[in-house]
Write a protein that holds these residues in place. Structure first.
Motif, short mmCIF file in Angstrom:
data_model
loop_
_atom_site.label_atom_id
_atom_site.label_comp_id
_atom_site.label_asym_id
_atom_site.label_seq_id
_atom_site.Cartn_x
_atom_site.Cartn_y
_atom_site.Cartn_z
N GLN A 138 0.62 -1.44 0.10
CA GLN A 138 -0.03 0.01 -0.14
C GLN A 138 0.95 1.88 -0.12
O GLN A 138 2.05 0.95 1.14
CB GLN A 138 -1.07 -0.07 1.56
CG GLN A 138 -1.70 -1.46 1.02
CD GLN A 138 -2.92 -0.64 2.50
OE1 GLN A 138 -3.80 -0.29 2.57
NE2 GLN A 138 -2.58 -2.15 2.99
N ARG A 139 0.72 2.11 -0.67
CA ARG A 139 1.59 3.46 -0.68
C ARG A 139 0.56 4.52 -0.18
O ARG A 139 -0.32 4.37 0.06
CB ARG A 139 1.46 3.92 -2.29
CG ARG A 139 2.42 3.17 -3.28
CD ARG A 139 2.43 3.72 -4.69
NE ARG A 139 3.56 2.18 -5.62
CZ ARG A 139 2.97 1.43 -5.96
NH1 ARG A 139 1.10 1.01 -5.82
NH2 ARG A 139 4.23 0.71 -6.31
N ARG A 140 1.69 5.55 -0.16
CA ARG A 140 1.26 6.79 1.15
C ARG A 140 2.17 8.21 -0.09
O ARG A 140 2.24 7.98 -0.21
CB ARG A 140 0.95 6.18 2.11
CG ARG A 140 2.39 7.05 2.52
CD ARG A 140 2.86 7.68 4.25
NE ARG A 140 4.26 7.39 4.27
CZ ARG A 140 5.23 8.05 4.57
NH1 ARG A 140 4.95 9.95 4.16
NH2 ARG A 140 6.18 8.20 4.63
N PRO A 141 1.19 9.19 0.26
CA PRO A 141 1.59 10.62 -0.59
C PRO A 141 2.37 11.09 0.13
O PRO A 141 2.43 11.03 1.89
CB PRO A 141 0.48 11.22 -0.65
CG PRO A 141 -0.69 11.00 1.13
CD PRO A 141 -0.18 9.14 1.06
N LEU A 142 3.22 12.16 0.45
CA LEU A 142 4.23 12.71 1.07
C LEU A 142 3.61 13.66 2.21
O LEU A 142 2.70 14.44 0.28
CB LEU A 142 5.17 12.62 0.13
CG LEU A 142 6.41 11.82 -0.39
CD1 LEU A 142 7.78 12.39 -0.93
CD2 LEU A 142 7.37 11.24 0.90
N SER A 143 3.44 15.17 2.54
CA SER A 143 2.75 15.35 2.86
C SER A 143 3.59 17.08 2.04
O SER A 143 5.02 16.59 1.78
CB SER A 143 3.46 16.17 4.57
OG SER A 143 4.57 16.02 5.13
N MET A 144 3.28 18.01 2.24
CA MET A 144 4.22 19.19 1.90
C MET A 144 5.35 19.24 2.59
O MET A 144 6.36 19.57 2.04
CB MET A 144 3.08 20.41 1.32
CG MET A 144 1.98 20.48 0.33
SD MET A 144 3.23 20.11 -1.47
CE MET A 144 4.43 21.86 -1.73
N GLU A 145 5.46 19.55 3.69
CA GLU A 145 6.40 19.14 5.07
C GLU A 145 7.72 18.41 3.83
O GLU A 145 8.76 18.63 3.53
CB GLU A 145 6.20 19.07 6.08
CG GLU A 145 7.88 19.56 7.06
CD GLU A 145 7.36 20.10 8.42
OE1 GLU A 145 7.67 20.06 8.52
OE2 GLU A 145 6.34 19.90 9.01
N GLU A 146 7.43 17.18 4.05
CA GLU A 146 8.10 16.14 3.59
C GLU A 146 8.41 16.06 2.45
O GLU A 146 9.52 15.94 2.39
CB GLU A 146 7.28 14.54 3.44
CG GLU A 146 7.21 13.37 4.75
CD GLU A 146 6.81 12.30 4.59
OE1 GLU A 146 7.02 11.60 5.79
OE2 GLU A 146 5.80 12.82 4.15
N PHE A 147 7.60 16.92 0.89
CA PHE A 147 8.36 16.55 -0.16
C PHE A 147 9.40 17.84 0.26
O PHE A 147 10.54 17.86 -1.05
CB PHE A 147 6.93 17.38 -0.94
CG PHE A 147 7.52 17.42 -3.25
CD1 PHE A 147 8.03 16.16 -3.27
CD2 PHE A 147 8.43 18.81 -2.81
CE1 PHE A 147 7.85 16.04 -4.61
CE2 PHE A 147 7.98 18.14 -4.38
CZ PHE A 147 8.26 17.06 -5.25
N THR A 148 9.08 19.17 0.61
CA THR A 148 10.42 20.46 1.08
C THR A 148 11.59 19.41 1.23
O THR A 148 12.60 19.59 0.36
CB THR A 148 9.63 21.54 1.46
OG1 THR A 148 8.48 21.79 1.11
CG2 THR A 148 10.94 22.54 1.42
N HIS A 149 11.57 18.95 2.58
CA HIS A 149 12.89 17.91 2.90
C HIS A 149 13.29 16.51 1.88
O HIS A 149 14.72 17.11 1.86
CB HIS A 149 13.00 17.34 4.17
CG HIS A 149 12.28 18.22 4.97
ND1 HIS A 149 13.68 18.71 5.65
CD2 HIS A 149 11.40 18.52 6.03
CE1 HIS A 149 12.83 18.94 7.19
NE2 HIS A 149 11.64 19.75 7.18
N LEU A 150 12.77 16.73 1.26
CA LEU A 150 12.98 15.07 0.10
C LEU A 150 13.75 15.88 -0.90
O LEU A 150 14.82 15.95 -1.78
CB LEU A 150 11.81 14.77 -0.59
CG LEU A 150 12.35 13.45 -1.94
CD1 LEU A 150 13.20 13.10 -1.41
CD2 LEU A 150 11.16 13.44 -1.94
N VAL A 151 13.40 17.48 -1.73
CA VAL A 151 13.64 17.93 -3.09
C VAL A 151 14.82 18.92 -2.10
O VAL A 151 16.38 18.73 -3.01
CB VAL A 151 12.92 18.59 -3.88
CG1 VAL A 151 11.44 17.51 -4.41
CG2 VAL A 151 12.18 20.00 -2.82
#
Length: 415
Positions: free
Chosen positions: A186-199
């Motif tokens: 099962q997949r989950r989306p990234l929150s905007m805060e998580e995505f910001t840290h990722l990039v």
């Protein structure tokens, strides 16, 4: 002259241990076809039934001699391998993807080899069900994986019927099982805060899977703001991106779109700026792949899930290291923030960025129908039930937008 007989064979006498000549339990039929070729076929252990079976065969032979050809009977005499090869040619003529053709044919061949099927008469629903049960119980395959086998054989059987190779579908009563009761990935989306840290972490990170940090960052941005799938992203060239159009957009050729259509994807203005800056540093060749990561599109096959997993691990480590206090550090270590697989077993893999895109559409109040269109789904249930994820905070925010139950009615200013 057609006749039935029993084969002679040598067997070991259990009493003496010597090899003795004996006859088989099963009867065999000997006959010549319309071309005069002699055949010997296994029939039944019952002599009367064997004679009737041979009579049926001779009736068909006589019909062929008289010019009355039953196409099904002719096709039933071919080997199963011949039918599978013809079916593979049919899938290629339909222009199905190489991956779909390869997996479908491999599944059919795997079952046929396991169950020792030689011709169309061997196709039995009970044996396919036994094979699928073995996959689930002994090899621990998920229900969804087993459902792929069911769909492959149903498609194969429909093709056989449409081409007058069998009279009825032997797998018509087999149904796909409810995969939601046995979801393994099962997949989950990234929150905007998580995505910001990722990039932020990926942009300054070392090369992974042959992609620089800047290229991975751009790949993540496009995936999370367009919802493009891996193969669709892997097909993009400069010729597919139109940033100077009145409304900037990119296109996905039908050959690489999952729904086999030429898709137009409109771009967010923020993404347009990022793309322009990134493309200035890329090859000017209009036909060069921007992300060489899928073999089917002419690129080099790369593991995008490994790529994002490594970037998320690096981003999480940086986030934990930035903790202002030991207490906060312990709290961050115990949280699911930036985890590739969270405590519920849900994965934030590369395809999870498509889930992120569709979930964000819903969080921004986009209507389900528009979200379905942007996701390019044929069924709105897929958009709403699989790709749209509502966490507890989103539900709390939605509840708080409702009118308060204890609010007082407004006074009539006219009184």
């Amino acid at each position: 002259m057609a006749s039935i007989f029993k084969k002679q064979q040598y067997v070991t006498d259990p009493k003496t241990g010597k090899r003795v000549l004996s006859k088989t339990r099963k009867w065999y039929g000997r006959y010549r076809d319309a071309d005069g070729t002699e055949h010997r076929v296994p029939l039944s252990t019952d002599k009367r039934i064997s004679q009737r079976l041979l009579d049926d065969i001779m009736e068909q032979v006589e019909r062929q001699r008289c010019g009355v050809v039953d196409e099904v009977v002719v096709e039933m005499q071919k080997s199963l391998t011949d039918h599978i090869n013809d079916f593979e040619c049919h899938l290629r003529a339909k222009n199905d993807s190489e991956y779909h053709i390869r997996t479908t044919i491999n599944m059919i061949k795997k079952v046929a080899a396991e169950r020792k099927w030689k011709d169309l008469r061997n196709l039995k629903a009970s044996e396919l069900e036994a094979f699928l049960t073995k996959l689930r119980n002994e090899r621990h395959l998920s229900i969804e994986r087993c459902n792929h086998y069911v769909r492959a054989f149903k498609t194969f059987a429909h093709w056989l019927m449409d081409n007058d190779r069998i009279n009825k579908d032997p797998f018509r009563k087999i149904k796909v099982l409810n995969a939601s009761t046995d979801q393994r990935h099962q997949r989950r989306p990234l929150s905007m805060e998580e995505f910001t840290h990722l990039v932020s972490t990926a942009s300054s990170g070392p090369p992974i899977q042959g992609f620089s940090g800047q290229d991975r960052t751009m790949l993540y941005y496009i995936a999370a703001w367009t919802g493009l799938r891996r193969k669709e992203l892997g097909s993009l060239t400069r010729n597919h991106i139109f940033l100077d159009a009145p409304v900037p957009y990119l296109t996905v050729p039908a050959a690489y779109s999952k729904r086999k259509r030429n898709d137009i994807i409109y771009l967010h203005e923020g993404l347009v700026g990022l793309l322009k800056n990134w493309l200035e540093k890329k090859s000017p060749d209009p036909n060069a792949l921007l992300f060489s990561m899928v073999e089917e599109t002419g690129g080099v096959d790369r593991k995008t899930s490994k790529m994002i997993r490594m970037d998320m691990e690096a981003a999480r480590n940086c986030w934990i290291a930035e903790s202002p206090s030991p207490e906060e550090e312990e709290k961050r270590i115990a949280s699911d923030f930036l985890k590739y697989q969270d405590s519920q077993g849900h994965f934030a893999d590369f395809h999870g960025l498509r889930h992120t895109f569709i979930t964000n559409l819903s969080l921004c109040g986009i209507s389900p129908k528009v979200a379905q269109t942007l996701a390019r789904h044929s069924d709105i249930k897929l958009t709403m039930n699989i790709y749209t994820h509502m966490n507890a905070q989103a539900q709390i925010n939605a509840i708080n937008t409702l009118p308060s139950p204890d609010q007082k009615p407004k006074e009539d200013s006219g009184k």
